[in-house]
Design a protein around this motif. Structure first.
Motif, short mmCIF file in Angstrom:
data_model
loop_
_atom_site.label_atom_id
_atom_site.label_comp_id
_atom_site.label_asym_id
_atom_site.label_seq_id
_atom_site.Cartn_x
_atom_site.Cartn_y
_atom_site.Cartn_z
N PRO A 24 68.68 77.48 48.05
CA PRO A 24 68.12 78.41 47.06
C PRO A 24 67.06 77.72 46.18
O PRO A 24 67.13 76.52 45.94
N LEU A 25 66.11 78.51 45.73
CA LEU A 25 65.00 77.99 44.92
C LEU A 25 65.50 77.42 43.59
O LEU A 25 66.29 78.05 42.88
N ARG A 26 65.02 76.22 43.26
CA ARG A 26 65.28 75.60 41.95
C ARG A 26 64.01 74.86 41.52
O ARG A 26 63.57 73.93 42.19
N ILE A 27 63.44 75.28 40.38
CA ILE A 27 62.28 74.60 39.80
C ILE A 27 62.55 74.36 38.31
O ILE A 27 62.42 75.28 37.50
N PRO A 28 62.95 73.14 37.92
CA PRO A 28 63.07 72.85 36.48
C PRO A 28 61.68 72.87 35.83
O PRO A 28 60.74 72.26 36.35
N ILE A 29 61.56 73.58 34.73
CA ILE A 29 60.26 73.71 34.05
C ILE A 29 59.99 72.46 33.21
O ILE A 29 60.81 72.06 32.38
N GLN A 30 58.82 71.86 33.43
CA GLN A 30 58.40 70.68 32.66
C GLN A 30 57.67 71.08 31.38
O GLN A 30 57.81 70.44 30.35
N ASP A 31 56.88 72.15 31.48
CA ASP A 31 56.10 72.61 30.32
C ASP A 31 55.64 74.04 30.58
O ASP A 31 55.68 74.50 31.73
N VAL A 32 55.21 74.71 29.53
CA VAL A 32 54.73 76.09 29.66
C VAL A 32 53.41 76.22 28.91
O VAL A 32 53.30 75.79 27.75
N TYR A 33 52.42 76.81 29.57
CA TYR A 33 51.10 77.00 28.95
C TYR A 33 50.77 78.48 28.90
O TYR A 33 51.23 79.27 29.73
N ASN A 34 49.95 78.83 27.92
CA ASN A 34 49.41 80.18 27.83
C ASN A 34 47.90 80.06 28.00
O ASN A 34 47.20 79.64 27.08
N ILE A 35 47.39 80.39 29.18
CA ILE A 35 45.98 80.20 29.50
C ILE A 35 45.23 81.51 29.30
O ILE A 35 45.62 82.55 29.84
N LYS A 36 44.17 81.44 28.51
CA LYS A 36 43.39 82.63 28.18
C LYS A 36 42.84 83.28 29.44
O LYS A 36 42.24 82.62 30.29
N GLY A 37 43.07 84.57 29.57
CA GLY A 37 42.59 85.30 30.74
C GLY A 37 43.50 85.21 31.95
O GLY A 37 43.27 85.89 32.95
N VAL A 38 44.51 84.35 31.86
CA VAL A 38 45.44 84.18 32.99
C VAL A 38 46.85 84.62 32.59
O VAL A 38 47.49 85.42 33.25
N GLY A 39 47.33 84.07 31.45
CA GLY A 39 48.66 84.43 30.97
C GLY A 39 49.60 83.24 30.98
O GLY A 39 49.17 82.09 30.82
N CYS A 40 50.87 83.52 31.19
CA CYS A 40 51.92 82.50 31.11
C CYS A 40 51.94 81.65 32.39
O CYS A 40 52.07 82.18 33.49
N VAL A 41 51.80 80.32 32.21
CA VAL A 41 51.78 79.41 33.36
C VAL A 41 52.78 78.27 33.14
O VAL A 41 52.46 77.30 32.44
N PRO A 42 53.99 78.37 33.69
CA PRO A 42 54.90 77.22 33.66
C PRO A 42 54.46 76.18 34.70
O PRO A 42 53.84 76.53 35.71
#
Length: 223
Positions: A24-42
């Motif tokens: 099963p998929l497992r991706i621990p998040i290292q950081d989260v960014y909010n990129i203008k014109g794109v949105g939420c990018v973990p």
């Protein structure tokens, strides 16, 4: 004096370990960014499973569901992210404020486990005095860093053989191995080492030093 292969030949004969793409998929998040014109990018590293654009995912512990719009690795778009890939992925349906470092991404049909408590085997590496029940310190497990409490010392073990030396020891000192019960002070995703090694090992840190290290052997999921 040497009948085996030379170094370069020996290296060429090494086989890469199989990637855990069937898990099963497992991706621990290292950081989260909010990129203008794109949105939420973990951003994070795929530990198990496969992620593709269009996939529905769930982020635990917050329980937020989202859809993967696109995936990138080193500024190159990916149509499929496999174990070992360090990726950034754009999510629809969730904001930066709702997820954070230490959360884990999985699929809704097999979400990452949020634990109420867990049993672990630990080895004390360097502690100035002794560890007793009630010891609370920062645990580093996958990308999460949060305080957990050792609530019970179940067994002291022989570090070499794993044999039980003592039931319910009063304390643990440097060099001791033990089975202990641990309770997180905040919501935490963790998995049993036998199923997901990447999410089942941890270090205990205190005053800038690694006090102990261990692995999760049994989890009690949070209801």
């Amino acid at each position: 004096w040497w009948n085996g292969p030379c170094l370069v030949e020996a290296l060429d004969e090494l086989k890469a370990p199989e990637q855990p793409v069937d898990k099963p998929l497992r991706i621990p998040i290292q950081d989260v960014y909010n990129i203008k014109g794109v949105g939420c990018v973990p951003v994070g590293r795929v530990e198990t499973g496969v992620l593709r654009p269009g996939d529905k995912v769930v982020i635990m512990p917050p329980g937020k569901e989202a859809e993967v719009k696109s995936i990138e690795s080193h500024h190159e778009p990916l149509q499929e992210a496999k174990p070992g890939d360090n990726i950034g992925f754009n999510l629809r349906g969730v904001s930066k404020a709702e997820i954070r470092r230490g959360d884990v991404v999985g699929k809704p049909d097999n979400p990452p486990t949020v634990v109420k408590e867990f049993i672990a085997k630990i080895v004390v590496i360097k502690h100035p005095t002794a560890i007793t029940a009630g010891y609370t310190q920062v645990f580093h497990i996958h990308s999460a860093q949060l305080a957990c409490q050792i609530t019970e010392l179940i067994e002291k073990l022989d570090p070499k053989t794993g044999a039980v030396l003592e039931k319910n020891p009063k304390f643990l000192k440097n060099g001791d191995a033990a089975t202990v019960k641990i309770v997180p002070t905040q919501p935490l995703c963790a998995e049993e080492y036998s199923k997901f090694p990447q999410l089942g090992r941890f270090a205990i840190r205190d005053m800038g030093q690694t006090v102990a290290a261990g692995m999760v052997i049994k989890v009690t999921p949070k209801e």
